[in-house]
Design an enzyme around this catalytic site. Structure first.
Site, PDB file in Angstrom:
ATOM      1  N   THR A 135       0.741   6.951  13.157  1.00  0.00           N
ATOM      2  CA  THR A 135       0.218   5.860  12.327  1.00  0.00           C
ATOM      3  C   THR A 135       0.698   4.516  12.868  1.00  0.00           C
ATOM      4  O   THR A 135      -0.065   3.530  12.881  1.00  0.00           O
ATOM      5  CB  THR A 135       0.662   6.029  10.855  1.00  0.00           C
ATOM      6  OG1 THR A 135       0.270   7.328  10.420  1.00  0.00           O
ATOM      7  CG2 THR A 135       0.039   5.000   9.953  1.00  0.00           C
ATOM      8  N   ALA A 136       1.948   4.471  13.308  1.00  0.00           N
ATOM      9  CA  ALA A 136       2.495   3.218  13.858  1.00  0.00           C
ATOM     10  C   ALA A 136       1.664   2.739  15.043  1.00  0.00           C
ATOM     11  O   ALA A 136       1.440   1.538  15.212  1.00  0.00           O
ATOM     12  CB  ALA A 136       3.945   3.421  14.268  1.00  0.00           C
ATOM     13  N   GLU A 138       9.493   1.181  11.072  1.00  0.00           N
ATOM     14  CA  GLU A 138      10.591   2.134  10.811  1.00  0.00           C
ATOM     15  C   GLU A 138       9.971   3.518  10.875  1.00  0.00           C
ATOM     16  O   GLU A 138       9.224   3.898   9.984  1.00  0.00           O
ATOM     17  CB  GLU A 138      11.177   1.920   9.411  1.00  0.00           C
ATOM     18  CG  GLU A 138      11.763   0.555   9.156  1.00  0.00           C
ATOM     19  CD  GLU A 138      13.115   0.359   9.806  1.00  0.00           C
ATOM     20  OE1 GLU A 138      13.638   1.305  10.425  1.00  0.00           O
ATOM     21  OE2 GLU A 138      13.625  -0.757   9.730  1.00  0.00           O
ATOM     22  N   LYS A 161       0.880  -1.173   0.000  1.00  0.00           N
ATOM     23  CA  LYS A 161       0.000   0.000   0.000  1.00  0.00           C
ATOM     24  C   LYS A 161       0.913   1.217   0.000  1.00  0.00           C
ATOM     25  O   LYS A 161       1.456   1.611   1.024  1.00  0.00           O
ATOM     26  CB  LYS A 161      -0.879  -0.017   1.269  1.00  0.00           C
ATOM     27  CG  LYS A 161      -2.263   0.602   1.099  1.00  0.00           C
ATOM     28  CD  LYS A 161      -2.252   2.078   0.705  1.00  0.00           C
ATOM     29  CE  LYS A 161      -1.978   2.978   1.884  1.00  0.00           C
ATOM     30  NZ  LYS A 161      -1.704   4.373   1.462  1.00  0.00           N
ATOM     31  N   GLY A 201       6.867   4.911   8.353  1.00  0.00           N
ATOM     32  CA  GLY A 201       6.042   6.117   8.391  1.00  0.00           C
ATOM     33  C   GLY A 201       6.126   6.779   9.748  1.00  0.00           C
ATOM     34  O   GLY A 201       7.132   6.656  10.458  1.00  0.00           O
ATOM     35  N   SER A 202       5.055   7.447  10.105  1.00  0.00           N
ATOM     36  CA  SER A 202       5.098   8.304  11.301  1.00  0.00           C
ATOM     37  C   SER A 202       4.687   7.537  12.565  1.00  0.00           C
ATOM     38  O   SER A 202       4.045   6.486  12.496  1.00  0.00           O
ATOM     39  CB  SER A 202       4.161   9.490  11.101  1.00  0.00           C
ATOM     40  OG  SER A 202       2.828   9.028  11.019  1.00  0.00           O
ATOM     41  N   GLU A 205       9.613  15.869  15.413  1.00  0.00           N
ATOM     42  CA  GLU A 205      10.058  15.783  14.023  1.00  0.00           C
ATOM     43  C   GLU A 205       9.263  16.755  13.147  1.00  0.00           C
ATOM     44  O   GLU A 205       8.035  16.717  13.129  1.00  0.00           O
ATOM     45  CB  GLU A 205       9.848  14.353  13.526  1.00  0.00           C
ATOM     46  CG  GLU A 205      10.376  14.116  12.130  1.00  0.00           C
ATOM     47  CD  GLU A 205      10.075  12.711  11.624  1.00  0.00           C
ATOM     48  OE1 GLU A 205       8.917  12.272  11.744  1.00  0.00           O
ATOM     49  OE2 GLU A 205      10.997  12.070  11.098  1.00  0.00           O
ATOM     50  N   CYS A 251      14.019  10.677   7.114  1.00  0.00           N
ATOM     51  CA  CYS A 251      13.826  10.253   8.512  1.00  0.00           C
ATOM     52  C   CYS A 251      15.125  10.325   9.294  1.00  0.00           C
ATOM     53  O   CYS A 251      15.131  10.597  10.489  1.00  0.00           O
ATOM     54  CB  CYS A 251      13.271   8.833   8.544  1.00  0.00           C
ATOM     55  SG  CYS A 251      14.309   7.647   7.672  1.00  0.00           S
TER      56      CYS A 251
END
Ligand code: NAD
Length: 489
Positions: free
Chosen positions: A237-238, A255, A180, A233-234, A386, A288
């Protein structure tokens, strides 16, 4: 409505790729180019229905793919790499139009690495072995069994590079995949589906599900047929994906973001240290690993800042397709707003922008000026969170202890860079830093044999070499008795 669009001269199918077929959705979403805000096309907006179809295709293809020999899988992965190599120019041009990163980086660095990702894991697969060992005459044999369908969820800042870093080991290990891609950069995933089909990858082994994260992505990671979730991703979301994974106890690899320090000691080669600092603006700060917190020893801070301003002011900002451009646009108008929010809140709290401090309105507002903020407090938002844009902070320290304390004092632990002329100091400092990767007098040197990942909120697990295979496989130990063994006690 046409389901194929032409982007930078290349035809891109805007539908999903499921079970070796193009599949449309009732709804679509708009993909815009960060370069000029132009609409590139309308992309299939996947829902739980298409997510379930993609997982079903991956489940159906799994037994046959898992049963192929490592040599056959390796051969096919090399064929995919050949397909990428042949289309580097197209992939680079489409990716630049779609995500705004520099064309020259895509041509010379990123896309060749995409091919390398496939070649590396194709070769590593053939070497994968654990020496057998003996337990009182019994032989232990460790094997890596493929886990099943893998859901791979990726961000927009290096779309094909980060996706193939997961796809290649997952396929090499004998798994099937549903990718995705991020909704802000969906196009090269579709081209990769074409390349995989041309290479002869069996139907259903690699699938692409387009759509929004909270719709297609959420349905995919919650599907009980998924046996691995790998996410880049962020942090927010994780957390959501981890909750979905918990329901099915699906193993996951994360990650995530970073707020990495760049420590500059007075004994450093100052020109090198300034170069390293300016490099943190690469990809308009959407990296990142970027060392966004510059920590400089007080005695050289003035000279360092003077030279930094000189170097950073010479950076050319503009269209990422121009060879002379150093800094392109940021991904989306919403991201510009987010970046500027961080900067303006910091300034309101007393931070001083020594360069930049706002969008580059000369270029139409989709580009953020490279920014350096001083007079920032360690516990302030701009130092702790971040930004994911071309925004660096500069703080000073007086002792090695203070440098290490400031460096480690965030909730992230992705990377750190140390600039020092003393090997002894570098050894002492790196041993005390909390980070998955530490660079000494260099930056961004990466090797797929090395473990890559973050500590604390920067992630869970490591990718690269055996670490990737350990994640994408169910490890099995087979214990065989010696011939004629009769003692069951
Ligand atoms: P994001 O978390 O917003 O989105 C990443 C992906 O997750 C997208 O494909 C999105 O559609 C999907 N997604 C969103 N919600 C979902 C949900 N509920 N369920 C399933 N999928 C969902 O991140 P982003 O803004 O695209 O990327 C930037 C972030 O990625 C930054 O924090 C950056 O540091 C991080 N990043 C980390 C690495 C690394 O290797 N550590 C590399 C690149 C980027």
């Amino acid at each position: 409505m046409s389901t194929t669009i032409t982007v930078a001269g290349t035809a891109v199918d805007t539908r999903h790729w499921i079970g070796g077929r193009r599949v449309a959705s009732a709804e679509t979403f708009t993909d815009i180019s960060p370069i000029d805000g132009a609409e590139l096309g309308r992309i299939a907006r996947g829902t739980a229905t298409e997510a379930a179809a993609a997982v079903a295709a991956a489940q159906e293809a799994f037994p046959a793919w898992a049963a192929t020999t490592p040599a056959e899988r390796s051969r096919l992965l090399h064929s995919i790499a050949d397909g990428v190599d042949k289309r580097i120019g197209e992939l680079a041009a489409v990716e630049t139009r779609d995500n705004g990163a520099l064309l020259r980086s895509h041509l010379r660095g990123v896309m060749p690495r995409v091919a390398h990702n496939f070649r590396f894991f194709a070769d590593w697969l053939l070497e994968l072995a654990h020496p057998p060992f003996d337990t009182r005459g019994h032989t232990n044999r460790v094997s890596w069994d493929p886990a099943g369908p893998c859901a791979l969820i990726t961000p927009w800042n290096a779309p094909l590079m980060l996706a193939t870093w997961k796809i290649a080991p997952a396929l090499a290990a004998g798994n099937t995949v549903v990718l995705k891609p991020a909704e802000w950069s969906p196009l090269t995933a579709s081209l990769l589906a074409d390349i995989c089909a041309e290479a002869g990858l069996p139907n259903g082994v690699f699938n692409v599900l387009q759509g929004h994260g909270d719709e297609a992505g959420a349905a995919l990671v919650a599907h009980p047929g998924v046996r691995r979730i790998s996410f880049t991703g962020s942090v927010p979301t994780a957390r959501r994906i981890s909750q979905a994974a918990a329901a099915n106890l699906t193993p996951l690899s994360l990650e995530l973001g970073g707020k990495s320090p760049l420590l500059v000691f007075a004994d450093a080669d100052l020109d090198l240290a300034v170069d390293l600092a300016v490099e943190q603006y690469d990809n308009a700060g959407q990296v990142c690993l970027a060392g966004t917190r510059i920590l400089v020893e007080s005695t050289i801070a003035e000279e360092f800042t003077r030279r930094f301003i000189e170097r950073a002011s010479a950076l050319v900002q503009g269209d990422p397709r121009d060879e002379a451009t150093d800094i392109g646009p940021n991904i989306h108008p919403r991201q510009i707003e987010r970046i500027d929010g961080f900067v303006q809140r910091a300034i309101a709290k007393g931070a001083r922008p020594v360069i930049g401090g706002g969008p580059n309105t000369d270029l139409g507002g989709l580009y953020y000026r490279p920014t350096l903020l001083t007079d920032v407090a360690q516990d302030s938002e701009i130092v702790q969170e971040e930004v994911f844009g071309p925004v660096l902070t500069l703080q000073t320290f007086d002792t090695e202890d203070e440098a290490v304390r400031l460096a480690n004092d965030t909730h992230f632990g992705l990377a750190a860079t140390v600039a020092s002329g003393s090997a002894e100091r570098a050894d002492r400092v790196t041993a005390r830093l909390t980070a998955g990767t530490v660079w000494v007098n260099c930056f961004f040197v990466r090797d797929l044999r090395a473990p890559f990942g973050g500590s604390r909120d920067s992630g869970i697990g490591r990718e690269g070499g055996n670490w990737s295979f350990d994640f994408y496989c169910d490890l099995k130990n087979t214990v065989t008795a010696p011939k004629g063994w009769t003692d069951h006690g």
